[in-house]
Motif scaffolding. Structure first.
Motif, PDB file in Angstrom:
ATOM      1  N   MET A   1       0.846  -1.198   0.000  1.00 46.48           N
ATOM      2  CA  MET A   1       0.000   0.000   0.000  1.00 46.48           C
ATOM      3  C   MET A   1       0.886   1.254   0.000  1.00 46.48           C
ATOM      4  O   MET A   1       1.848   1.343   0.755  1.00 46.48           O
ATOM      5  N   ALA A   2       0.593   2.206  -0.859  1.00 45.95           N
ATOM      6  CA  ALA A   2       1.382   3.437  -0.918  1.00 45.95           C
ATOM      7  C   ALA A   2       1.331   4.161   0.416  1.00 45.95           C
ATOM      8  O   ALA A   2       0.320   4.131   1.121  1.00 45.95           O
ATOM      9  N   ASP A   3       2.466   4.832   0.755  1.00 49.90           N
ATOM     10  CA  ASP A   3       2.535   5.529   2.036  1.00 49.90           C
ATOM     11  C   ASP A   3       1.438   6.583   2.163  1.00 49.90           C
ATOM     12  O   ASP A   3       0.843   6.752   3.237  1.00 49.90           O
ATOM     13  N   GLY A   4       1.186   7.318   1.078  1.00 48.52           N
ATOM     14  CA  GLY A   4       0.168   8.371   1.142  1.00 48.52           C
ATOM     15  C   GLY A   4      -1.207   7.821   1.460  1.00 48.52           C
ATOM     16  O   GLY A   4      -1.939   8.378   2.295  1.00 48.52           O
ATOM     17  N   LEU A   5      -1.574   6.719   0.817  1.00 49.36           N
ATOM     18  CA  LEU A   5      -2.882   6.110   1.070  1.00 49.36           C
ATOM     19  C   LEU A   5      -2.964   5.555   2.487  1.00 49.36           C
ATOM     20  O   LEU A   5      -3.994   5.686   3.163  1.00 49.36           O
ATOM     21  N   GLN A   6      -1.864   4.967   2.935  1.00 49.30           N
ATOM     22  CA  GLN A   6      -1.843   4.419   4.294  1.00 49.30           C
ATOM     23  C   GLN A   6      -2.008   5.526   5.335  1.00 49.30           C
ATOM     24  O   GLN A   6      -2.746   5.368   6.325  1.00 49.30           O
ATOM     25  N   ILE A   7      -1.326   6.652   5.124  1.00 52.92           N
ATOM     26  CA  ILE A   7      -1.462   7.784   6.048  1.00 52.92           C
ATOM     27  C   ILE A   7      -2.894   8.319   6.039  1.00 52.92           C
ATOM     28  O   ILE A   7      -3.467   8.655   7.081  1.00 52.92           O
ATOM     29  N   ALA A   8      -3.506   8.390   4.850  1.00 52.14           N
ATOM     30  CA  ALA A   8      -4.879   8.888   4.756  1.00 52.14           C
ATOM     31  C   ALA A   8      -5.836   7.985   5.524  1.00 52.14           C
ATOM     32  O   ALA A   8      -6.711   8.466   6.270  1.00 52.14           O
ATOM     33  N   ILE A   9      -5.678   6.661   5.368  1.00 52.95           N
ATOM     34  CA  ILE A   9      -6.563   5.725   6.072  1.00 52.95           C
ATOM     35  C   ILE A   9      -6.350   5.811   7.574  1.00 52.95           C
ATOM     36  O   ILE A   9      -7.291   5.829   8.366  1.00 52.95           O
ATOM     37  N   ARG A  10      -5.059   5.866   7.976  1.00 56.18           N
ATOM     38  CA  ARG A  10      -4.765   5.988   9.411  1.00 56.18           C
ATOM     39  C   ARG A  10      -5.348   7.270   9.997  1.00 56.18           C
ATOM     40  O   ARG A  10      -5.893   7.276  11.103  1.00 56.18           O
ATOM     41  N   THR A  11      -5.232   8.362   9.253  1.00 51.43           N
ATOM     42  CA  THR A  11      -5.735   9.653   9.744  1.00 51.43           C
ATOM     43  C   THR A  11      -7.254   9.610   9.916  1.00 51.43           C
ATOM     44  O   THR A  11      -7.791  10.077  10.934  1.00 51.43           O
ATOM     45  N   LEU A  12      -7.948   9.059   8.935  1.00 56.26           N
ATOM     46  CA  LEU A  12      -9.406   8.960   9.045  1.00 56.26           C
ATOM     47  C   LEU A  12      -9.800   8.088  10.235  1.00 56.26           C
ATOM     48  O   LEU A  12     -10.726   8.425  10.983  1.00 56.26           O
ATOM     49  N   LEU A  13      -9.096   6.986  10.417  1.00 53.97           N
ATOM     50  CA  LEU A  13      -9.377   6.117  11.550  1.00 53.97           C
ATOM     51  C   LEU A  13      -9.110   6.841  12.867  1.00 53.97           C
ATOM     52  O   LEU A  13      -9.903   6.754  13.823  1.00 53.97           O
ATOM     53  N   ALA A  14      -7.996   7.582  12.931  1.00 54.45           N
ATOM     54  CA  ALA A  14      -7.652   8.306  14.156  1.00 54.45           C
ATOM     55  C   ALA A  14      -8.680   9.381  14.468  1.00 54.45           C
ATOM     56  O   ALA A  14      -9.036   9.593  15.637  1.00 54.45           O
ATOM     57  N   VAL A  15      -9.169  10.063  13.417  1.00 56.72           N
ATOM     58  CA  VAL A  15     -10.185  11.098  13.631  1.00 56.72           C
ATOM     59  C   VAL A  15     -11.459  10.491  14.207  1.00 56.72           C
ATOM     60  O   VAL A  15     -12.071  11.035  15.146  1.00 56.72           O
ATOM     61  N   VAL A  16     -11.868   9.357  13.645  1.00 56.27           N
ATOM     62  CA  VAL A  16     -13.080   8.685  14.143  1.00 56.27           C
ATOM     63  C   VAL A  16     -12.901   8.275  15.598  1.00 56.27           C
ATOM     64  O   VAL A  16     -13.781   8.494  16.441  1.00 56.27           O
ATOM     65  N   VAL A  17     -11.757   7.695  15.913  1.00 56.51           N
ATOM     66  CA  VAL A  17     -11.497   7.248  17.288  1.00 56.51           C
ATOM     67  C   VAL A  17     -11.453   8.440  18.243  1.00 56.51           C
ATOM     68  O   VAL A  17     -12.046   8.409  19.325  1.00 56.51           O
ATOM     69  N   LEU A  18     -10.751   9.518  17.843  1.00 53.89           N
ATOM     70  CA  LEU A  18     -10.640  10.688  18.698  1.00 53.89           C
ATOM     71  C   LEU A  18     -12.006  11.335  18.927  1.00 53.89           C
ATOM     72  O   LEU A  18     -12.330  11.758  20.046  1.00 53.89           O
ATOM     73  N   PHE A  19     -12.831  11.413  17.878  1.00 54.83           N
ATOM     74  CA  PHE A  19     -14.166  11.982  18.019  1.00 54.83           C
ATOM     75  C   PHE A  19     -15.008  11.149  18.987  1.00 54.83           C
ATOM     76  O   PHE A  19     -15.700  11.686  19.854  1.00 54.83           O
ATOM     77  N   THR A  20     -14.895   9.817  18.854  1.00 54.71           N
ATOM     78  CA  THR A  20     -15.650   8.929  19.754  1.00 54.71           C
ATOM     79  C   THR A  20     -15.197   9.106  21.195  1.00 54.71           C
ATOM     80  O   THR A  20     -16.024   9.193  22.118  1.00 54.71           O
ATOM     81  N   ILE A  21     -13.888   9.172  21.395  1.00 58.03           N
ATOM     82  CA  ILE A  21     -13.363   9.341  22.755  1.00 58.03           C
ATOM     83  C   ILE A  21     -13.811  10.677  23.344  1.00 58.03           C
ATOM     84  O   ILE A  21     -14.193  10.770  24.521  1.00 58.03           O
TER      85      ILE A  21
END
Length: 286
Positions: A1-21
């Motif tokens: 997986m390209a680094d850019g795509l991996q960072i984008a997926i991680r960022t979206l996941l982190a945003v969802v988790v942070l919003f939930t917390i």
């Protein structure tokens, strides 16, 4: 997986988790955060950045760290709810800065607050002289609350011995050109009533940006076109003037009649009307 795509997926996941917390931990203004909550906020932000950007480590480790911090924060909040000592330890107690118009210099030093900073905070509370302050305390949030001396406090209806009618929050019954049925029902009103009120002022619902109904059923609107002048509701003023006219008429009839029984009746009715007007005055003259 390209680094850019991996960072984008991680960022979206982190945003969802942070919003939930954040939803779980609750919401407070920055000025209301305790020291531990402030540290937690900074740490969670750093952990989210770690999860998003550090491709050399497993992403789930950052999520575990987020979860641990969240559980610790929830545990601390639970202890604060249950224990006064824990609240005092984590948030500290309020400290009196001014008492009986006298500045407590030792308490200022303990809070590392300069005289200029104290005066700045007092001016924000419309207190420009220390002598006008009966009591001032620095809360655990860092805010300074002030009690002015009795002679410097704003005059209220209670000071003047005036009774005022009860007040409830106004309901927005029209918003962005659309009728809000739930607030209408809360006020015990219907769309038919709303249509009549709009006919009185000559507007349609599509022209209304915001329409509110107050405690006494008066309808106030703000239109999209600010150049259009909308008449202010006059129902209460009209009712008050009618009642005063009835009082004056009864007194006049009592003065002009020659019949003794009629005179007594008119005077009695006039006195009753005065009592009714006084009872309704707090409502009609708001």
């Amino acid at each position: 997986m390209a680094d850019g795509l991996q960072i984008a997926i991680r960022t979206l996941l982190a945003v969802v988790v942070l919003f939930t917390i954040t939803k779980i931990l609750g919401k407070r203004q920055v000025s209301q955060l305790s020291l531990f909550e402030y540290i937690t906020g900074i740490t969670l932000g750093n952990l989210v950045a770690y999860v998003s950007m550090d491709l050399n480590t497993e992403w789930y480790l950052g999520l575990i760290a987020l979860g641990v911090w969240s559980l610790v924060s929830l545990g601390i909040e639970f202890l604060q709810l249950k224990s006064k000592k824990m609240r005092d330890f984590l948030e500290s107690k309020g400290r009196v800065l001014i008492k009986d118009g006298k500045v407590l210099e030792d308490n200022l030093k303990k809070e590392r607050l300069t005289t200029d900073e104290l005066m700045e905070q007092l001016r924000k509370k419309m207190a420009f002289r220390v002598a006008d302050v009966e009591f001032a305390i620095m809360e655990s949030s860092g805010d300074i609350n002030v009690l002015l001396t009795r002679e410097n406090q704003p005059i209220t209806a209670r000071h003047l011995g005036i009774k005022v009618g009860p007040e409830q929050e106004p309901q927005a019954v029209v918003m962005d050109g659309k009728v809000m049925d739930e607030p209408l029902a809360t006020m015990g009103l219907s769309r038919e009533w709303l249509n009549k009120e709009m006919e009185k002022i000559g507007v349609t619902v599509e022209n209304i940006y915001l329409g509110q109904v107050d405690t006494y059923g008066e309808f106030y609107v703000d239109l999209y076109d600010d150049q259009i002048k909308v008449p202010i509701p006059q129902e209460k003023a009209s009712l008050f003037s009618i009642l005063k006219k009835c009082e004056a008429d009864l007194m006049l009839f009592g003065l002009t009649t020659r019949n003794k029984k009629a005179k007594e009746m008119y005077e009695r009715c006039a006195a009753q009307m005065v009592g009714i007007i006084e009872d309704l005055r707090p409502v009609l003259q708001r």
